[in-house]
Design a protein around this motif. Structure first.
Motif, mmCIF file in Angstrom:
data_model
loop_
_atom_site.group_PDB
_atom_site.id
_atom_site.type_symbol
_atom_site.label_atom_id
_atom_site.label_comp_id
_atom_site.label_asym_id
_atom_site.label_seq_id
_atom_site.Cartn_x
_atom_site.Cartn_y
_atom_site.Cartn_z
ATOM 1 N N VAL A 348 0.864 -1.179 0.000
ATOM 2 C CA VAL A 348 0.000 0.000 0.000
ATOM 3 C C VAL A 348 0.900 1.228 0.000
ATOM 4 C CG1 VAL A 348 -1.697 1.346 1.292
ATOM 5 C CG2 VAL A 348 -1.813 -1.158 1.305
ATOM 6 N N VAL A 349 0.682 2.127 -0.956
ATOM 7 C CA VAL A 349 1.433 3.380 -1.001
ATOM 8 C C VAL A 349 0.433 4.514 -1.127
ATOM 9 C CG1 VAL A 349 3.199 4.740 -2.166
ATOM 10 C CG2 VAL A 349 3.354 2.235 -2.154
ATOM 11 N N VAL A 350 0.477 5.441 -0.189
ATOM 12 C CA VAL A 350 -0.435 6.576 -0.214
ATOM 13 C C VAL A 350 0.391 7.846 -0.149
ATOM 14 C CG1 VAL A 350 -2.432 7.663 0.831
ATOM 15 C CG2 VAL A 350 -2.104 5.187 1.051
ATOM 16 N N ARG A 351 0.175 8.727 -1.091
ATOM 17 C CA ARG A 351 0.907 9.981 -1.137
ATOM 18 C C ARG A 351 -0.061 11.151 -1.021
ATOM 19 N NH1 ARG A 351 5.330 12.667 -4.127
ATOM 20 N NH2 ARG A 351 4.684 14.823 -4.093
ATOM 21 N N THR A 352 0.236 12.069 -0.099
ATOM 22 C CA THR A 352 -0.504 13.329 -0.035
ATOM 23 C C THR A 352 0.503 14.461 -0.145
ATOM 24 O OG1 THR A 352 -0.315 13.521 2.367
ATOM 25 C CG2 THR A 352 -2.210 12.296 1.508
ATOM 26 N N GLY A 353 0.010 15.688 -0.100
ATOM 27 C CA GLY A 353 0.902 16.828 -0.233
ATOM 28 C C GLY A 353 1.994 16.869 0.821
ATOM 29 N N ASP A 354 1.728 16.343 2.008
ATOM 30 C CA ASP A 354 2.708 16.448 3.078
ATOM 31 C C ASP A 354 3.189 15.118 3.645
ATOM 32 O OD1 ASP A 354 0.349 15.741 4.256
ATOM 33 O OD2 ASP A 354 0.297 17.373 5.712
ATOM 34 N N ALA A 355 2.721 13.997 3.102
ATOM 35 C CA ALA A 355 3.111 12.729 3.724
ATOM 36 C C ALA A 355 3.015 11.570 2.738
ATOM 37 C CB ALA A 355 2.241 12.438 4.942
ATOM 38 N N VAL A 356 3.783 10.525 3.048
ATOM 39 C CA VAL A 356 3.718 9.256 2.313
ATOM 40 C C VAL A 356 3.590 8.131 3.336
ATOM 41 C CG1 VAL A 356 4.996 7.613 0.878
ATOM 42 C CG2 VAL A 356 5.114 10.056 0.371
ATOM 43 N N LEU B 20 18.900 6.167 -9.395
ATOM 44 C CA LEU B 20 18.544 6.874 -8.167
ATOM 45 C C LEU B 20 17.322 7.772 -8.388
ATOM 46 C CD1 LEU B 20 22.078 7.597 -6.732
ATOM 47 C CD2 LEU B 20 20.384 6.001 -5.838
ATOM 48 N N TRP B 21 16.530 7.464 -9.436
ATOM 49 C CA TRP B 21 15.256 8.143 -9.616
ATOM 50 C C TRP B 21 14.390 7.836 -8.394
ATOM 51 C CZ3 TRP B 21 10.089 6.977 -9.715
ATOM 52 C CH2 TRP B 21 9.245 7.921 -10.283
ATOM 53 N N PRO B 22 13.537 8.753 -7.940
ATOM 54 C CA PRO B 22 13.217 10.068 -8.508
ATOM 55 C C PRO B 22 14.035 11.216 -7.935
ATOM 56 C CG PRO B 22 11.647 9.563 -6.787
ATOM 57 C CD PRO B 22 12.609 8.400 -6.852
ATOM 58 N N LEU B 23 15.016 10.930 -7.072
ATOM 59 C CA LEU B 23 15.815 12.034 -6.559
ATOM 60 C C LEU B 23 16.740 12.545 -7.661
ATOM 61 C CD1 LEU B 23 15.730 13.393 -3.848
ATOM 62 C CD2 LEU B 23 17.697 12.051 -3.145
ATOM 63 N N ALA B 333 14.137 8.281 1.793
ATOM 64 C CA ALA B 333 14.646 9.595 1.412
ATOM 65 C C ALA B 333 13.482 10.499 1.057
ATOM 66 C CB ALA B 333 15.598 9.479 0.215
ATOM 67 N N SER B 334 13.544 11.732 1.490
ATOM 68 C CA SER B 334 12.471 12.678 1.181
ATOM 69 C C SER B 334 13.080 14.054 1.054
ATOM 70 C CB SER B 334 11.416 12.666 2.284
ATOM 71 O OG SER B 334 10.482 13.719 2.085
ATOM 72 N N ASP B 335 12.615 14.822 0.081
ATOM 73 C CA ASP B 335 13.091 16.196 -0.016
ATOM 74 C C ASP B 335 12.055 17.168 0.535
ATOM 75 O OD1 ASP B 335 11.154 16.375 -1.921
ATOM 76 O OD2 ASP B 335 12.481 16.915 -3.561
ATOM 77 N N GLY B 336 11.111 16.645 1.332
ATOM 78 C CA GLY B 336 10.109 17.538 1.892
ATOM 79 C C GLY B 336 9.217 16.853 2.901
ATOM 80 N N GLY B 337 8.168 16.227 2.435
ATOM 81 C CA GLY B 337 7.135 15.721 3.324
ATOM 82 C C GLY B 337 7.555 14.547 4.181
ATOM 83 N N VAL B 349 11.898 3.779 0.055
ATOM 84 C CA VAL B 349 10.848 4.758 -0.238
ATOM 85 C C VAL B 349 11.523 6.101 -0.486
ATOM 86 C CG1 VAL B 349 8.758 5.898 0.554
ATOM 87 C CG2 VAL B 349 9.238 3.546 1.278
ATOM 88 N N VAL B 350 11.264 6.672 -1.644
ATOM 89 C CA VAL B 350 11.855 7.956 -1.984
ATOM 90 C C VAL B 350 10.743 8.903 -2.391
ATOM 91 C CG1 VAL B 350 13.552 9.168 -3.387
ATOM 92 C CG2 VAL B 350 13.878 6.743 -2.850
ATOM 93 N N ARG B 351 10.687 10.052 -1.744
ATOM 94 C CA ARG B 351 9.652 11.025 -2.034
ATOM 95 C C ARG B 351 10.293 12.315 -2.522
ATOM 96 N NH1 ARG B 351 4.591 13.215 0.161
ATOM 97 N NH2 ARG B 351 4.646 15.368 -0.502
ATOM 98 N N THR B 352 9.804 12.799 -3.656
ATOM 99 C CA THR B 352 10.196 14.139 -4.110
ATOM 100 C C THR B 352 8.928 14.961 -4.293
ATOM 101 O OG1 THR B 352 10.043 13.574 -6.458
ATOM 102 C CG2 THR B 352 12.162 13.182 -5.377
ATOM 103 N N GLY B 353 9.085 16.200 -4.721
ATOM 104 C CA GLY B 353 7.924 17.063 -4.886
ATOM 105 C C GLY B 353 6.907 16.516 -5.864
ATOM 106 N N ASP B 354 7.344 15.747 -6.849
ATOM 107 C CA ASP B 354 6.410 15.286 -7.869
ATOM 108 C C ASP B 354 6.319 13.771 -8.009
ATOM 109 O OD1 ASP B 354 8.916 14.911 -8.884
ATOM 110 O OD2 ASP B 354 8.604 16.002 -10.746
ATOM 111 N N ALA B 355 7.021 13.011 -7.186
ATOM 112 C CA ALA B 355 7.009 11.556 -7.388
ATOM 113 C C ALA B 355 7.368 10.800 -6.117
ATOM 114 C CB ALA B 355 7.984 11.170 -8.506
ATOM 115 N N VAL B 356 6.907 9.552 -6.083
ATOM 116 C CA VAL B 356 7.267 8.613 -5.014
ATOM 117 C C VAL B 356 7.721 7.318 -5.677
ATOM 118 C CG1 VAL B 356 6.407 7.187 -3.107
ATOM 119 C CG2 VAL B 356 5.638 9.559 -3.334
ATOM 120 N N LEU B 357 8.817 6.769 -5.186
ATOM 121 C CA LEU B 357 9.275 5.444 -5.606
ATOM 122 C C LEU B 357 9.226 4.512 -4.411
ATOM 123 C CD1 LEU B 357 10.838 3.419 -7.527
ATOM 124 C CD2 LEU B 357 12.911 4.270 -6.384
#
Lengths: 383, 383
Positions: A348-356, B20-23, B333-337, B349-357
Motif C-alpha cells: 500500500v502506497v499513499v501519497r498526499t501533499g505532506d506525507a507518504v 537513483l530516480w526520482p531524486l 529519502a524525502s526532499d520535503g514531506g 521509499v523515496v519522495r520528491t515534490g512530484d514523485a514517489v518510488l
C-alpha cells in the motif's frame, strides 16, 4: 408541525479515520473523501443512497463544529430553511446523544416518525438490496420494534460486533427478533458464530419510531432523554444556543448499542432484518483496495481528491501516473504526484501533499501506530 | 605557459543517474545531489577529496551545457580567470573525448603534466587511503605508465569491469603492471577472479602524463587526437566557439577504456595501484542505504536537498519525520514531506515534490524500468 417523510435518515458524521491516514486526517475524516474515485465523497454517496428511501427532505446529518461547513458544502440540500437538516453538536457526546438529539428534533417537528441511523462513511456498491432491507426494517419499526439491519458476514471478522437472530417476526416477512448482540469476538468465536447461520455483523444501522426510541430512553437513560427533549424543544427557536450550552455538556456519554440496543434486545424489543447486499465500512487500506477495480497491472489505484470543489463534489485532480510494475494487488493512492511501485505485491502506497505511507496490506490495520507515533513526536500538523 | 600543479584532476561530470530516480533526474543527476546528507553534493565532495592532491588550481571539470551553470554554482573555485577550469562540451562524445580534451587543454596551458581522471559521483568515506593510492599512481605516471587505481572488491560484483594485475612495477612500490582489463563478468566468473587475488574493480580512475596519454592516442586514435589538439589550441582564444562547432561533432565517440586502457595494457604500458580504501559508486538505492547510518529504528534515512543554495552548498530543508516502524534496513529519502513505513523490512521509499518510488532493496537495480515506463508513457517531465 409539518408532515414527515415515511423515513427520516439520521447520519452521524464523525470519526478520526486514522486507519486511512494520510489521506484521512482530523481535518478531513473519511466521510468527506471521495475514496472510490467516483466524484462523490462517502458522505455524498450515503446521501445519494438514502434519497430513494427518504425523499428530498428526509436526510438529517449530525456532525461536529469542525466539519459543519464541509458537510454543508458537500450536501447543499441540507440547508432547506436555514440549515434545518444539519445539526451541529457543540462537542462529541457519543452516538446515543447524537442520534437521540436528531430523533427528538424530528419528533418535535413532525410528531412520531420512523427514523433510521446510518453511518456517513460506509460503502454499499449495489443499493437495491440495501433499499429492500431498510423498507422491511421500516415495517418492523412501525410495528414497534427497534430494528437493526444485519450485514451478511463474508468471513469471521474480528472487527465487528455481531447480532444473533431468533424467531421470525410475525407479520413482517424478512424480519426476526434479536436474540442478542455480542461484542467483537476473537476469530475462533467468530467462526463458531458463522457456523450457526444465525449471526450477522452489526453495522450500527437502527430503524425505529421516534416515540419508541425515546420511550426506551426514558426507561433506561431518563436524564439523557430529558436533556435531549429540552434541547430539541429549543432547537428551532432563538433559545437553541443557550439551552445547548447549558444542557449538552452534561449529557450522558454512551453508545446507542449500550443505551438501547442491548437492554431492549434483552426485553424482546429489537428486531433484525438480515441484509442480502454487499457492504463495506472501508476500515483500512486493505479494505479500500478490495473496493477499487484492478488496473491492467493488477494494482488498485486511486487518484484522490482531498477537498471539495464549489459544488460540493470532489475536486478533479491530475495525479501523476500511478505505476505498478511486478506488484499485483498493490494499492496506490495519490492526491497529486506520481507513484511508482516495483516488485512489491500487495504493498500500500499513499501519497498526499505532506506525507507518504508505505505498508503491506496485511498490516493495514496497524496504520494507527503511525498516527500515534506522529502524535507522540509532536507533529499534530500531520494528524 | 604557466607552471602546472603536481597533479591536475580531471572530473567528467555527466550521467543520467536513472537508478537513483526520482531524486536524481536528467536535470539534476547524481553528482549534483547531497546524497549523504552532509551538506555537500557528491561533486563538491569529489572536489574536497582531490584538493589535497591538486592544490587549489588543479581541478578541472568537464560537463555538458545542461549542467554547466549548476557545476559553476557548486564549485565557484573553478571560475579562476573566467571559468578557466570548467570545460563545457557542446554534446556528449563519450569519455575519451571529454578526458582527452581536458588533457590537451592542460598540456597546451602548462606543457606535459600528470593528470588523473576521477568520476564526479563516487564516494570514498575515508580519503586517506585514496590519497596514498593516487600519490603512488602519480609516481607510476611520471615513469611513463597510464596508471589506474584498482578498487578492492568487496564481493563478486557483476556491475563493474575488473583489472588484473601482473608483475610489480620496478621502482614504484605498490604499483603493478596490468595484465588485462576484463568487461563486467557474470557472478561465477567474478568469484573466480576474486579467488586468484589478482583482480580489482575498475573504477575508471586513470592517471597519466598528458604527453603519454596523447601519445598513445596519436597511435590508436589519430584523428581524435588531432581534433582534440586543434580544439585545445583554440580553447583560451576567441576562436574557441568556431573551432568547437566545427570539430567537436565529428570526434570519434569512444570510451577511454577501449581507446587507451585496453590496447595500451596489451602493449605493457598500463599500471595498476591496488587501492586499500573503501569506495562506492552509489549505483542504486541499496548501495546508498549501505552508506547512510542506521537510525534508532534500524532504518537509513536521508532528508534530501535537491537544489543548491546561494553558496553552492545543498539547501537546508525541513523534511517531515522519516518514520520506520518494524522496518529494519529500510531506506527512506524525502526532499520535503513526511514518510512513514510500517512492517516492511528492507523497503526503499523515496519522495520528491512530484514523485514517489517504492521498491525493495533487492530490486534496486531495476529502477531503470520505472524510468523507462515513464518515458514510454509520455511523461518526460518526470525523467
Amino acid at each position: 408541525m409539518t408532515s414527515a417523510p415515511e423515513l427520516v435518515a439520521i447520519v452521524p458524521a464523525g470519526g478520526a479515520g486514522t486507519r486511512l491516514w494520510p489521506l484521512s486526517r482530523r481535518s478531513r475524516p473519511k466521510f468527506l473523501l471521495d475514496l472510490l474515485g467516483t466524484g462523490r465523497t462517502l458522505l455524498q454517496d450515503t446521501a445519494d443512497r438514502l434519497a430513494p428511501l427518504t425523499g428530498p427532505d428526509g436526510l438529517l446529518v449530525v456532525t461536529g463544529t469542525a466539519h459543519a461547513a464541509a458537510v454543508a458544502d458537500q450536501l447543499p440540500q441540507l440547508a432547506g430553511d436555514g440549515a434545518a437538516n444539519l445539526l451541529t453538536e457543540p462537542s462529541p457526546r457519543d452516538s446515543m446523544a447524537a442520534i437521540g438529539l436528531a430523533a427528538a428534533v424530528v419528533e418535535h417537528r413532525h410528531g412520531p416518525t420512523v427514523v433510521g441511523s446510518f453511518a456517513a462513511d460506509h460503502v454499499v456498491p449495489e443499493p437495491g438490496g440495501f433499499h429492500d432491507a431498510v423498507r422491511t426494517a421500516v415495517e418492523a419499526a412501525r410495528a414497534g420494534y427497534v430494528t437493526t439491519i444485519g450485514i451478511a458476514a463474508t468471513g469471521p471478522s474480528t472487527a465487528f460486533g455481531y447480532v444473533r437472530r431468533g424467531a421470525p417476526l410475525e407479520g413482517v416477512p424478512g424480519a426476526y427478533a434479536v436474540a442478542s448482540f455480542v461484542e467483537k469476538p476473537d476469530e475462533d468465536t467468530a467462526r463458531g458464530y458463522l457456523a450457526t447461520g444465525e449471526y450477522s455483523w452489526n453495522a450500527g444501522m437502527f430503524v425505529a419510531r421516534t416515540d419508541v426510541l425515546l420511550g426506551h430512553l426514558t426507561r433506561h437513560q431518563p436524564t439523557l432523554e430529558a436533556g435531549l427533549r429540552e434541547i430539541a424543544a429549543a432547537w428551532d427557536t432563538p433559545a437553541r444556543e443557550e439551552v445547548l450550552a447549558r444542557v449538552w455538556p452534561g449529557l450522558t456519554k454512551i453508545a446507542i448499542d449500550h443505551a438501547i440496543a442491548e437492554p431492549v434486545a434483552a426485553e424482546g424489543g429489537v428486531a433484525v432484518v438480515p441484509g442480502a447486499f454487499s457492504w463495506d465500512d472501508v476500515g483500512d487500506w486493505d479494505a479500500l483496495g478490495g473496493l477499487l477495480p484492478a488496473d491492467e497491472a493488477g494494482a488498485h489505484t486511486l487518484a484522490a481528491a482531498t477537498s471539495a470543489g464549489d459544488n460540493g463534489a470532489a475536486r478533479p485532480t491530475t495525479a501523476g501516473p500511478l505505476l505498478a510494475i511486478d506488484s499485483p494487488d498493490a494499492v496506490i493512492a495519490s492526491d497529486g504526484g506520481a507513484v511508482a511501485v516495483l516488485g512489491l505485491p500487495g504493498v500500500v502506497v499513499v501519497r498526499t501533499g505532506d506525507a507518504v505511507l508505505v505498508v503491506h496490506r496485511d498490516h493495514a490495520q496497524r496504520v494507527k501506530a503511525v498516527v500515534d507515533a506522529l502524535a507522540a513526536g509532536g507533529r499534530p500538523d500531520l494528524l
